[in-house]
Design a protein around this motif. Structure first.
Motif, PDB file in Angstrom:
ATOM      1  N   THR A 195       0.906  -1.138   0.033  1.00  0.00           N
ATOM      2  CA  THR A 195       0.108   0.037   0.026  1.00  0.00           C
ATOM      3  C   THR A 195       0.825   1.437  -0.003  1.00  0.00           C
ATOM      4  N   ILE A 196       1.874   1.214   0.852  1.00  0.00           N
ATOM      5  CA  ILE A 196       2.767   2.380   0.965  1.00  0.00           C
ATOM      6  C   ILE A 196       3.687   2.501  -0.467  1.00  0.00           C
ATOM      7  N   THR A 197       4.076   1.535  -0.999  1.00  0.00           N
ATOM      8  CA  THR A 197       4.971   1.767  -2.195  1.00  0.00           C
ATOM      9  C   THR A 197       3.951   1.813  -3.592  1.00  0.00           C
ATOM     10  N   GLY A 198       3.033   1.214  -3.485  1.00  0.00           N
ATOM     11  CA  GLY A 198       1.975   1.257  -4.566  1.00  0.00           C
ATOM     12  C   GLY A 198       1.015   2.516  -4.699  1.00  0.00           C
ATOM     13  N   ILE A 199       0.622   3.091  -3.259  1.00  0.00           N
ATOM     14  CA  ILE A 199      -0.429   3.921  -3.550  1.00  0.00           C
ATOM     15  C   ILE A 199       0.153   5.261  -2.889  1.00  0.00           C
ATOM     16  N   VAL A 200       0.497   5.164  -1.620  1.00  0.00           N
ATOM     17  CA  VAL A 200       1.031   6.418  -1.030  1.00  0.00           C
ATOM     18  C   VAL A 200       2.233   7.040  -1.679  1.00  0.00           C
ATOM     19  N   LEU A 201       3.125   6.282  -1.890  1.00  0.00           N
ATOM     20  CA  LEU A 201       4.466   7.071  -2.597  1.00  0.00           C
ATOM     21  C   LEU A 201       4.220   7.724  -3.781  1.00  0.00           C
ATOM     22  N   PRO A 202       3.447   7.014  -4.780  1.00  0.00           N
ATOM     23  CA  PRO A 202       3.117   7.749  -6.090  1.00  0.00           C
ATOM     24  C   PRO A 202       2.321   9.097  -5.593  1.00  0.00           C
ATOM     25  N   ALA A 203       1.447   8.950  -4.820  1.00  0.00           N
ATOM     26  CA  ALA A 203       0.426  10.082  -4.476  1.00  0.00           C
ATOM     27  C   ALA A 203       1.323  11.552  -3.884  1.00  0.00           C
ATOM     28  N   ALA A 204       2.462  10.743  -3.311  1.00  0.00           N
ATOM     29  CA  ALA A 204       3.306  11.856  -2.526  1.00  0.00           C
ATOM     30  C   ALA A 204       4.643  12.262  -3.303  1.00  0.00           C
ATOM     31  N   VAL A 205       4.626  11.995  -4.688  1.00  0.00           N
ATOM     32  CA  VAL A 205       5.741  12.228  -5.450  1.00  0.00           C
ATOM     33  C   VAL A 205       5.876  13.820  -5.646  1.00  0.00           C
ATOM     34  N   PRO A 206       4.898  14.596  -5.811  1.00  0.00           N
ATOM     35  CA  PRO A 206       5.165  15.926  -5.946  1.00  0.00           C
ATOM     36  C   PRO A 206       5.765  16.728  -4.737  1.00  0.00           C
ATOM     37  N   GLY A 207       5.374  16.302  -3.664  1.00  0.00           N
ATOM     38  CA  GLY A 207       5.752  16.802  -2.122  1.00  0.00           C
ATOM     39  C   GLY A 207       7.161  16.243  -2.179  1.00  0.00           C
ATOM     40  N   ILE A 208       7.574  15.234  -2.386  1.00  0.00           N
ATOM     41  CA  ILE A 208       8.770  14.524  -2.107  1.00  0.00           C
ATOM     42  C   ILE A 208       9.894  15.260  -3.156  1.00  0.00           C
ATOM     43  N   LEU A 209       9.257  15.683  -4.269  1.00  0.00           N
ATOM     44  CA  LEU A 209      10.210  16.208  -5.157  1.00  0.00           C
ATOM     45  C   LEU A 209      10.534  17.733  -4.734  1.00  0.00           C
ATOM     46  N   THR A 210       9.436  18.345  -4.014  1.00  0.00           N
ATOM     47  CA  THR A 210       9.657  19.604  -3.921  1.00  0.00           C
ATOM     48  C   THR A 210      10.901  19.581  -2.633  1.00  0.00           C
ATOM     49  N   GLY A 211      10.797  18.678  -1.866  1.00  0.00           N
ATOM     50  CA  GLY A 211      12.149  18.445  -0.655  1.00  0.00           C
ATOM     51  C   GLY A 211      13.370  18.243  -1.289  1.00  0.00           C
ATOM     52  N   ILE A 212      13.155  17.373  -2.620  1.00  0.00           N
ATOM     53  CA  ILE A 212      14.578  17.258  -3.090  1.00  0.00           C
ATOM     54  C   ILE A 212      15.173  18.504  -3.753  1.00  0.00           C
ATOM     55  N   ILE A 213      14.288  19.378  -4.429  1.00  0.00           N
ATOM     56  CA  ILE A 213      14.550  20.641  -4.976  1.00  0.00           C
ATOM     57  C   ILE A 213      15.041  21.468  -3.888  1.00  0.00           C
ATOM     58  N   LEU A 214      14.207  21.720  -2.814  1.00  0.00           N
ATOM     59  CA  LEU A 214      15.018  22.607  -1.733  1.00  0.00           C
ATOM     60  C   LEU A 214      16.410  22.176  -1.135  1.00  0.00           C
ATOM     61  N   SER A 215      16.445  20.794  -1.154  1.00  0.00           N
ATOM     62  CA  SER A 215      17.708  20.183  -0.599  1.00  0.00           C
ATOM     63  C   SER A 215      18.819  20.602  -1.646  1.00  0.00           C
ATOM     64  N   ALA A 216      18.641  20.362  -2.836  1.00  0.00           N
ATOM     65  CA  ALA A 216      19.570  20.273  -3.809  1.00  0.00           C
ATOM     66  C   ALA A 216      19.941  21.909  -3.889  1.00  0.00           C
ATOM     67  N   GLY A 217      19.055  22.726  -3.678  1.00  0.00           N
ATOM     68  CA  GLY A 217      19.407  24.163  -3.760  1.00  0.00           C
ATOM     69  C   GLY A 217      20.455  24.521  -2.643  1.00  0.00           C
ATOM     70  N   ARG A 218      20.160  23.994  -1.523  1.00  0.00           N
ATOM     71  CA  ARG A 218      21.172  24.370  -0.303  1.00  0.00           C
ATOM     72  C   ARG A 218      22.468  23.467  -0.637  1.00  0.00           C
ATOM     73  N   VAL A 219      22.500  22.450  -1.234  1.00  0.00           N
ATOM     74  CA  VAL A 219      23.606  21.782  -1.432  1.00  0.00           C
ATOM     75  C   VAL A 219      24.459  22.347  -2.776  1.00  0.00           C
ATOM     76  N   PHE A 220      23.713  22.723  -3.729  1.00  0.00           N
ATOM     77  CA  PHE A 220      24.606  23.289  -4.621  1.00  0.00           C
ATOM     78  C   PHE A 220      25.066  24.826  -4.416  1.00  0.00           C
ATOM     79  N   GLY A 221      24.411  25.476  -3.430  1.00  0.00           N
ATOM     80  CA  GLY A 221      24.938  26.751  -3.050  1.00  0.00           C
ATOM     81  C   GLY A 221      25.732  26.868  -1.959  1.00  0.00           C
ATOM     82  N   GLU A 222      25.977  25.655  -1.424  1.00  0.00           N
ATOM     83  CA  GLU A 222      26.897  25.285  -0.105  1.00  0.00           C
ATOM     84  C   GLU A 222      28.383  26.014  -0.238  1.00  0.00           C
ATOM     85  N   ALA A 223      28.869  26.584   0.536  1.00  0.00           N
ATOM     86  CA  ALA A 223      30.637  26.823   0.558  1.00  0.00           C
ATOM     87  C   ALA A 223      31.129  26.604   1.793  1.00  0.00           C
TER      88      ALA A 223
END
Length: 295
Positions: free
Chosen positions: A177-205
């Motif tokens: 249920t988690i992998t087949g239903i919950v995770l696909p539905a949560a993809v937009p939010g998970i992607l937002t977290g990846i983008i935010l964290s990637a921005g911090r990583v890319f600009g970190e000095a």
């Protein structure tokens, strides 16, 4: 003051604050791009940096930033995904779970320079990695995990409980249920977290100054052997990133055109982050449609 007037006043204040935030963002981006884009050229993006002569580029620094970003996400995303699934779907509400969440929040508030010093003492010195891309990626994993874990947990919790109940009522196991239903539905939010964290990583000095180093040795871009010390894929070589290069130019400034290179590098940094966000959004929408069978 009647309710209608107070509502209009509150709405006007909210709009004004939003406009101020957007205005500040547009001003910052506009200033960086207008001062930096005139210095960007094909030669600037494809040539190596110069230490004492004018006319250097940011080829190696740009590649190092992208390589470090990918390596950090490869290390941190599986850990954050597992942690987010546990905290959202399996962890009971008790003092242990509260302690875990508090620890995540505390870790997210650590200054990046503290993470860098920790990585320097542990990975660079204690484990003998030296100044390397791998040491920087592991240090940034500690810096990246709290935000990514919290984002994934909240994305999973935002999925309606009815969808979980529907999966269980069809005879699916909890994991399916988690992998087949919950995770696909949560993809937009998970992607937002990846983008935010990637921005911090890319600009970190700050963290990378103590772990990945401040030098960008000449590497062989035609050698695909990660074990070769001159290979661009070798994770054990030192790597000055774009953010560190900008910091170095503005603190040392030994090259005659340091200000121009710094402005150009800053604009490249902003453009790459914006392009990464756009491509991640497009990829996320495509994945969401594929995983949820929506048209």
């Amino acid at each position: 003051m009647n309710p209608k007037t107070s509502d209009q006043l509150a709405t006007g204040v909210i709009y004004a604050l939003v406009a101020a935030v957007i205005g500040i963002l547009i001003f910052l981006l506009g200033y960086i791009l207008m001062t930096g884009i005139p210095h960007i050229s094909g030669h600037f993006l494809t040539s190596a940096a110069q230490s004492f002569r004018a006319g250097g580029g940011v080829r190696d620094q740009l590649f190092n930033s992208l390589y470090l970003l990918v390596l950090t996400l490869i290390i941190s995303f599986p850990i954050a995904l597992g942690s987010g699934i546990y905290l959202s779907e399996y962890a009971p509400e008790n003092w242990v779970t509260s302690l875990i969440r508090t620890s995540v929040e505390v870790l997210s508030s650590l200054p990046s320079v503290v993470v860098g010093l920790f990585g320097y003492l542990l990975f660079v010195i204690r484990f003998g990695m030296g100044f390397s891309i791998l040491a920087g990626a592991i240090a940034l994993t500690f810096f990246n995990l709290p935000l990514l874990t919290r984002s994934i947990e909240e994305s999973l919790q935002d999925v309606s409980e009815l969808q979980r109940e529907a999966g269980l009522s069809l005879g699916l196991s909890r994991w399916k249920t988690i992998t087949g239903i919950v995770l696909p539905a949560a993809v937009p939010g998970i992607l937002t977290g990846i983008i935010l964290s990637a921005g911090r990583v890319f600009g970190e000095a700050a963290a990378l100054i103590y772990t990945a180093g401040q030098s960008a040795p000449t590497v062989n871009y035609g050698d695909w052997n990660p074990m070769d010390s001159a290979s661009f894929l070798n994770p054990m070589r030192p790597a000055e990133t774009l953010a560190v290069h900008i910091w170095k130019l503005n603190t040392e400034g030994v090259t005659p055109d340091a200000a121009q290179i710094s402005s150009g590098a800053s604009a490249v940094l902003i453009v790459v982050i914006l392009l990464f966000n756009l491509m991640a959004r497009l990829l996320g929408n495509w994945m969401y449609k594929k995983m949820t069978a929506t048209r």
